[in-house]
Design an enzyme around this catalytic site. Structure first.
Site, PDB file in Angstrom:
ATOM      1  N   HIS A  16       0.793  -1.050   0.160  1.00 33.76           N
ATOM      2  CA  HIS A  16       0.087   0.113   0.115  1.00 33.76           C
ATOM      3  C   HIS A  16       0.849   1.257  -0.076  1.00 33.76           C
ATOM      4  O   HIS A  16       0.373   2.472   0.370  1.00 33.76           O
ATOM      5  CB  HIS A  16      -0.797   0.002   1.478  1.00 33.76           C
ATOM      6  CG  HIS A  16      -1.902  -1.217   1.070  1.00 33.76           C
ATOM      7  ND1 HIS A  16      -1.758  -2.208   1.420  1.00 33.76           N
ATOM      8  CD2 HIS A  16      -3.213  -0.934   0.839  1.00 33.76           C
ATOM      9  CE1 HIS A  16      -2.953  -2.984   1.167  1.00 33.76           C
ATOM     10  NE2 HIS A  16      -3.928  -2.357   0.776  1.00 33.76           N
ATOM     11  N   LYS A  20       7.081   2.467  -2.965  1.00 31.89           N
ATOM     12  CA  LYS A  20       7.529   1.098  -3.133  1.00 31.89           C
ATOM     13  C   LYS A  20       6.859   0.610  -4.646  1.00 31.89           C
ATOM     14  O   LYS A  20       7.453   0.051  -5.451  1.00 31.89           O
ATOM     15  CB  LYS A  20       6.933   0.070  -2.104  1.00 31.89           C
ATOM     16  CG  LYS A  20       7.946  -0.077  -1.027  1.00 31.89           C
ATOM     17  CD  LYS A  20       7.228  -1.196  -0.185  1.00 31.89           C
ATOM     18  CE  LYS A  20       7.930  -1.471   1.153  1.00 31.89           C
ATOM     19  NZ  LYS A  20       6.999  -2.242   1.861  1.00 31.89           N
ATOM     20  N   ASP A  75       9.028  -6.349   1.978  1.00 33.94           N
ATOM     21  CA  ASP A  75       8.992  -5.763   3.411  1.00 33.94           C
ATOM     22  C   ASP A  75      10.698  -5.180   3.701  1.00 33.94           C
ATOM     23  O   ASP A  75      11.518  -5.860   3.444  1.00 33.94           O
ATOM     24  CB  ASP A  75       8.904  -6.827   4.512  1.00 33.94           C
ATOM     25  CG  ASP A  75       8.343  -6.229   5.806  1.00 33.94           C
ATOM     26  OD1 ASP A  75       7.539  -5.444   5.924  1.00 33.94           O
ATOM     27  OD2 ASP A  75       9.306  -5.992   6.637  1.00 33.94           O
TER      28      ASP A  75
END
Ligand code: ITT
Length: 199
Positions: A16, A20, A75
């Protein structure tokens, strides 16, 4: 049969974070048909693991199983040597609910000043996980080392980019153009490993 990702495969990018998502789309280079978790309205799972790899797997698994599509999750975060690796997996949380990275960068500067040391070395880590719906998953990790600089420099990129000077370069990630960052970043290095594993 070994796991593979054929060109043109529809993939949900389980993030979200628009910064990125943009970098991942550039790195994936039109190889796949991408759709974001946001566009599909997929929920954001809680990142309950203590490692980048663990949290990337949580995000990829949640998006794959909820959408029925192969999912790619990222991540990542900034680790500061003198702070024992903080903010690390808490990098997004240091920016607070408003996602205020000017605040997060000031927090890093203040904590570093409290150490009264000389060591400003830091690194970015990126774990990329690919999960097949109700199936297997693959995860890899990339890292880029550098030094922290204050005040922040540059307005490009996202997150902590303006305080990160990668070793061997004279521009921060916030000053480099997107292609220069993509050539050396933790995200690009992780993707190279993913390519070796899957493509
Ligand atoms: P998703 O979980 O939806 O992908 P997020 O921003 O919450 O988005 P993370 O938990 O992985 O993602 O947090 C990583 C944080 O680390 C991110 O918000 C950035 O501030 C920082 N970060 C990661 N990669 C970075 C990069 O290339 N440049 C600058 N900051 C970066």
């Amino acid at each position: 049969m070994p796991l593979s990702l054929p060109a043109g495969q529809k993939i949900v990018v389980a993030t979200h974070n628009p910064g990125k998502a943009k970098e991942l789309a550039a790195i994936l280079d039109n190889r796949f048909e991408l759709v974001t978790a946001g566009a599909l309205g997929l929920p954001e799972p809680e990142e309950t693991e203590t490692t980048f790899v663990g949290n990337a797997l949580i995000k990829a698994r949640a998006s794959a199983d909820a959408s029925g599509l192969v999912a790619l999750a990222d991540d990542s975060g900034l680790s500061v040597a003198a702070l024992g690796g903080a903010p690390g997996v808490h990098s997004a949380r240091w920016a607070g609910p408003e996602k205020d990275f000017a605040l997060a960068m000031r927090k890093v500067e203040e904590r570093l000043e409290e150490t009264e040391g000389e060591d400003s070395s830091a690194w970015f880590t990126c774990a990329l996980a690919v999960a097949w719906p109700n199936g297997p998953a693959v995860v890899v990790e990339g890292r880029v080392d550098g030094q922290l600089v204050f005040p922040p420099r540059g307005t490009r990129g996202f997150g902590y980019d303006p305080i990160f000077l990668p070793n061997g370069h004279d521009q921060t990630f916030g000053e480099m153009d997107a292609a220069a960052k993509d050539a050396i970043s933790h995200r690009a290095l992780a993707f190279e490993k993913l390519k070796a594993a899957l493509l």
